[in-house]
Motif scaffolding. Structure first.
Motif, PDB file in Angstrom:
ATOM      1  N   UNK A   1      92.044   7.534 -21.603  1.00  0.00           N
ATOM      2  CA  UNK A   1      92.520   7.838 -20.253  1.00  0.00           C
ATOM      3  C   UNK A   1      93.272   6.647 -19.683  1.00  0.00           C
ATOM      4  N   UNK A   2      94.451   6.915 -19.128  1.00  0.00           N
ATOM      5  CA  UNK A   2      95.272   5.870 -18.517  1.00  0.00           C
ATOM      6  C   UNK A   2      94.744   5.559 -17.124  1.00  0.00           C
ATOM      7  N   UNK A   3      95.183   4.447 -16.509  1.00  0.00           N
ATOM      8  CA  UNK A   3      94.730   4.099 -15.158  1.00  0.00           C
ATOM      9  C   UNK A   3      95.041   5.168 -14.106  1.00  0.00           C
ATOM     10  N   UNK A   4      96.059   5.986 -14.339  1.00  0.00           N
ATOM     11  CA  UNK A   4      96.418   7.033 -13.380  1.00  0.00           C
ATOM     12  C   UNK A   4      95.574   8.290 -13.546  1.00  0.00           C
ATOM     13  N   UNK A   5      94.731   8.341 -14.578  1.00  0.00           N
ATOM     14  CA  UNK A   5      93.892   9.506 -14.816  1.00  0.00           C
ATOM     15  C   UNK A   5      94.450  10.459 -15.846  1.00  0.00           C
ATOM     16  N   UNK A   6      95.655  10.240 -16.270  1.00  0.00           N
ATOM     17  CA  UNK A   6      96.248  11.057 -17.324  1.00  0.00           C
ATOM     18  C   UNK A   6      95.561  10.692 -18.629  1.00  0.00           C
ATOM     19  N   UNK A   7      95.222  11.682 -19.437  1.00  0.00           N
ATOM     20  CA  UNK A   7      94.510  11.353 -20.659  1.00  0.00           C
ATOM     21  C   UNK A   7      94.668  12.372 -21.756  1.00  0.00           C
ATOM     22  N   UNK A   8      94.003  12.066 -22.869  1.00  0.00           N
ATOM     23  CA  UNK A   8      94.048  12.929 -24.037  1.00  0.00           C
ATOM     24  C   UNK A   8      92.694  12.895 -24.731  1.00  0.00           C
ATOM     25  N   UNK A   9      92.291  14.058 -25.235  1.00  0.00           N
ATOM     26  CA  UNK A   9      91.098  14.157 -26.059  1.00  0.00           C
ATOM     27  C   UNK A   9      91.575  14.385 -27.486  1.00  0.00           C
ATOM     28  N   UNK A  10      91.256  13.434 -28.349  1.00  0.00           N
ATOM     29  CA  UNK A  10      91.637  13.523 -29.755  1.00  0.00           C
ATOM     30  C   UNK A  10      90.395  13.956 -30.519  1.00  0.00           C
ATOM     31  N   UNK A  11      90.476  15.097 -31.169  1.00  0.00           N
ATOM     32  CA  UNK A  11      89.331  15.658 -31.880  1.00  0.00           C
ATOM     33  C   UNK A  11      89.561  15.595 -33.378  1.00  0.00           C
ATOM     34  N   UNK A  12      88.481  15.225 -34.091  1.00  0.00           N
ATOM     35  CA  UNK A  12      88.515  15.200 -35.549  1.00  0.00           C
ATOM     36  C   UNK A  12      87.545  16.275 -36.033  1.00  0.00           C
ATOM     37  N   UNK A  13      88.066  17.220 -36.779  1.00  0.00           N
ATOM     38  CA  UNK A  13      87.278  18.325 -37.310  1.00  0.00           C
ATOM     39  C   UNK A  13      86.386  17.832 -38.443  1.00  0.00           C
ATOM     40  N   UNK A  14      85.105  18.158 -38.403  1.00  0.00           N
ATOM     41  CA  UNK A  14      84.187  17.671 -39.430  1.00  0.00           C
ATOM     42  C   UNK A  14      84.390  18.379 -40.763  1.00  0.00           C
ATOM     43  N   UNK A  15      84.807  19.637 -40.741  1.00  0.00           N
ATOM     44  CA  UNK A  15      84.904  20.409 -41.970  1.00  0.00           C
ATOM     45  C   UNK A  15      86.132  20.047 -42.805  1.00  0.00           C
ATOM     46  N   UNK A  16      87.284  19.951 -42.149  1.00  0.00           N
ATOM     47  CA  UNK A  16      88.530  19.671 -42.868  1.00  0.00           C
ATOM     48  C   UNK A  16      89.092  18.286 -42.594  1.00  0.00           C
ATOM     49  N   UNK A  17      88.536  17.575 -41.625  1.00  0.00           N
ATOM     50  CA  UNK A  17      89.023  16.239 -41.299  1.00  0.00           C
ATOM     51  C   UNK A  17      90.332  16.227 -40.540  1.00  0.00           C
ATOM     52  N   UNK A  18      90.755  17.387 -40.062  1.00  0.00           N
ATOM     53  CA  UNK A  18      92.010  17.477 -39.320  1.00  0.00           C
ATOM     54  C   UNK A  18      91.914  16.825 -37.948  1.00  0.00           C
ATOM     55  N   UNK A  19      93.031  16.307 -37.456  1.00  0.00           N
ATOM     56  CA  UNK A  19      93.090  15.622 -36.168  1.00  0.00           C
ATOM     57  C   UNK A  19      93.944  16.454 -35.219  1.00  0.00           C
ATOM     58  N   UNK A  20      93.397  16.725 -34.026  1.00  0.00           N
ATOM     59  CA  UNK A  20      94.154  17.460 -33.017  1.00  0.00           C
ATOM     60  C   UNK A  20      94.000  16.744 -31.688  1.00  0.00           C
ATOM     61  N   UNK A  21      94.874  17.104 -30.748  1.00  0.00           N
ATOM     62  CA  UNK A  21      94.831  16.463 -29.433  1.00  0.00           C
ATOM     63  C   UNK A  21      95.015  17.486 -28.330  1.00  0.00           C
TER      64      UNK A  21
END
Length: 154
Positions: free
Chosen positions: A128-148
C-alpha cells in the motif's frame, strides 16, 4: 537634443505587467509541484509492485529449473523482500502486509516457498502506498501462479 522627447513610452514592462507575470508563474508552480510529487509516488508504487511480482516469478522459475525449493522472504518490519540474500527495500512510507503459511514463516518474516513441481506454499502480499492506493498480490498454492488485484483508499 532633448532626451525626454526621444524616449519610447512603450519600451519595457510596467510594474503591473511584471506582477501579473510573476503571479502566473507562481500559479503554475503551485499546480505542477504537487502533480510532480504524485507522479513520483506513482512511479515508485508501480516499480515496487513490478519488483515483487518479478521476484515471485523468478523464484518459481528457478525452483523448476534447479529442482530445489526456493523461498521469497517478506519482512514487514524492515520493509524488505527478496530471494535468498538478495533483499530489496520498499520505498519509504509504503506499507507491507504478508499472509503466508505458518509452517514456512520465520520470526516475523513471511515466506512464500516455491517447490520444484511448480506449486508453492501460497500466500498474499499487500503493498500500500502512502495515499492508500494498493495491490494484493496472491500466489496460488496449487499451481504457483501469481496474480494481482488493486484497491484504492477508502
Amino acid at each position: 537634443m532633448n532626451l525626454a522627447t526621444n524616449r519610447n513610452p512603450g519600451a519595457g514592462f510596467t510594474m503591473v505587467e511584471l506582477l501579473v507575470a510573476i503571479a502566473i508563474v507562481g500559479l503554475l508552480m503551485a499546480v505542477s509541484v504537487p502533480a510532480t510529487l504524485n507522479f513520483y509516488e506513482s512511479v515508485q508504487y508501480r516499480q515496487a509492485v513490478r519488483d515483487v511480482i518479478t521476484t515471485l516469478g523468478t523464484a518459481r522459475q528457478r525452483a523448476l529449473d534447479t529442482g530445489q525449493a526456493l523461498d521469497v522472504a517478506f519482512d514487514p518490519e524492515r520493509m524488505t523482500f527478496g530471494l535468498g540474500d538478495d533483499q530489496q527495500p520498499l520505498p519509504e512510507g509504503f506499507n507491507l502486509g504478508v499472509s503466508t503459511a505458518a509452517e514456512v514463516n520465520r520470526k516475523g518474516i513471511g515466506i512464500i516457498r516455491f517447490y520444484p513441481e511448480g506449486n508453492s506454499s501460497g500466500g498474499d502480499v499487500v503493498l500500500e502506498s502512502p495515499t492508500g492506493r494498493g495491490v494484493r498480490i496472491s500466489v496460488d498454492w496449487l499451481l504457483g501462479g501469481v496474480s494481482q488485484e488493486t484497491f484504492d483508499a477508502p
